[in-house]
Write a protein that holds these residues in place. Structure first.
Motif, mmCIF file in Angstrom:
data_model
loop_
_atom_site.group_PDB
_atom_site.id
_atom_site.type_symbol
_atom_site.label_atom_id
_atom_site.label_comp_id
_atom_site.label_asym_id
_atom_site.label_seq_id
_atom_site.Cartn_x
_atom_site.Cartn_y
_atom_site.Cartn_z
ATOM 1 N N GLN A 65 0.852 -1.182 0.000
ATOM 2 C CA GLN A 65 0.000 0.000 0.000
ATOM 3 C C GLN A 65 0.890 1.234 0.000
ATOM 4 O OE1 GLN A 65 -2.366 -0.852 3.577
ATOM 5 N NE2 GLN A 65 -4.193 -0.830 2.309
ATOM 6 N N SER B 242 0.816 5.465 0.030
ATOM 7 C CA SER B 242 -0.057 6.611 0.291
ATOM 8 C C SER B 242 0.785 7.865 0.409
ATOM 9 C CB SER B 242 -0.870 6.392 1.566
ATOM 10 O OG SER B 242 -0.026 6.316 2.701
ATOM 11 N N GLY B 243 0.169 9.001 0.131
ATOM 12 C CA GLY B 243 0.876 10.267 0.251
ATOM 13 C C GLY B 243 0.361 11.270 -0.751
ATOM 14 N N ASP B 244 0.987 12.446 -0.774
ATOM 15 C CA ASP B 244 0.632 13.438 -1.781
ATOM 16 C C ASP B 244 1.310 13.049 -3.095
ATOM 17 O OD1 ASP B 244 3.318 14.127 -1.505
ATOM 18 O OD2 ASP B 244 2.889 15.921 -0.316
ATOM 19 N N LEU C 160 -3.017 5.157 -2.621
ATOM 20 C CA LEU C 160 -3.993 6.026 -1.957
ATOM 21 C C LEU C 160 -3.466 7.461 -1.959
ATOM 22 C CD1 LEU C 160 -4.700 3.736 1.138
ATOM 23 C CD2 LEU C 160 -5.972 3.829 -1.015
ATOM 24 N N TYR C 161 -4.163 8.331 -2.655
ATOM 25 C CA TYR C 161 -3.762 9.741 -2.700
ATOM 26 C C TYR C 161 -4.340 10.451 -1.484
ATOM 27 C CZ TYR C 161 -3.396 14.599 -4.167
ATOM 28 O OH TYR C 161 -3.119 15.945 -4.220
ATOM 29 N N THR C 162 -3.471 11.029 -0.660
ATOM 30 C CA THR C 162 -3.922 11.703 0.566
ATOM 31 C C THR C 162 -3.600 13.192 0.558
ATOM 32 O OG1 THR C 162 -1.833 11.152 1.687
ATOM 33 C CG2 THR C 162 -3.659 9.586 1.917
ATOM 34 N N GLY C 163 -3.178 13.716 -0.586
ATOM 35 C CA GLY C 163 -2.836 15.136 -0.664
ATOM 36 C C GLY C 163 -4.063 16.036 -0.578
ATOM 37 N N SER C 164 -3.867 17.269 -0.179
ATOM 38 C CA SER C 164 -4.967 18.233 -0.060
ATOM 39 C C SER C 164 -5.276 18.916 -1.384
ATOM 40 C CB SER C 164 -4.616 19.291 0.997
ATOM 41 O OG SER C 164 -3.399 19.964 0.656
#
Length: 208
Positions: free
Chosen positions: A118, A120-122, A145-149
């Motif tokens: 897995q 994840s990150g920007d 998993l894209y977790t950027g704002s």
């Protein structure tokens, strides 16, 4: 006599025992018996030599007992299980009356045949992680998993460009009820997708 051979009482079941451990992304569904979701371990008779349960993917004991267990799934059933060591249980039941009740349970690690990861990150973090795996020649199956704002309109294209030199294979959801049966893209709008799943039903996404 002391050399009398007895037969062991091995019982199997498929249920969700109260207190059972699950993890996010393992695809485990809630099971119901009537209005009862989780079965209390106290209902299992002491006369069983060994109780082997199925349904939960995580290897674990029931109520701390060495002879009531979920062996767990032999392979990861979702990316939530990517770092979980899968095991099998080898049960040895002493055959003579003189040794009655002596049971040995050995857990055997299952080799990992396909690595799952897995990420994840920007966007910058994801691109760096993909580059690292490309350089290392990674053959892992990835869940990203894209977790950027920041809203990145061409996120998919930029990630695909980063892994353009890698061989990719779409594997879909990892548990059978979520198996993708077919995909159709709107002829006039490439961002509108229709997805049919094995358990029935059609999903629509307009994610850009």
């Amino acid at each position: 006599g002391s050399g009398h051979v007895r037969r062991g009482k091995l019982r199997m079941g498929h249920l969700f025992a109260a207190g059972g451990e699950t993890i996010d992304g393992d695809g485990v569904r809630e099971l119901y018996i009537g209005s009862l979701a989780h079965v209390n371990a106290g209902i299992f008779p002491d006369s069983f030599d060994y109780l082997a349960l199925g349904h939960l993917h995580t290897p674990q004991r029931i109520a701390g007992s060495a002879t009531m267990r979920y062996s767990g799934s032999p392979l990861p059933m979702g990316f939530g299980e990517a770092t979980q060591q899968k095991t099998l249980c080898q049960i040895t039941l002493q055959a003579t009356a003189a040794q009655r009740g002596e049971i040995a349970v050995e857990t055997i690690d299952v080799p990992q045949f396909q690595a799952l990861e897995q990420l994840s990150g920007d966007l910058e973090s994801l691109l760096n992680q993909l580059l690292e795996r490309a350089v290392a020649g990674s053959r892992s199956w990835l869940e990203i998993l894209y977790t950027g704002s920041e809203v990145v309109g061409d996120l998919r294209e930029r990630l695909e460009t980063a892994i353009a030199g890698l061989k990719r294979r779409g594997i879909g959801p990892a548990f059978m009820s979520g198996r993708v049966a077919d995909i159709a893209v709107h002829p006039d709008d490439a961002s509108t997708w229709y997805v049919a799943v094995g358990s029935g039903g059609v999903w629509k996404t307009e994610n850009r």
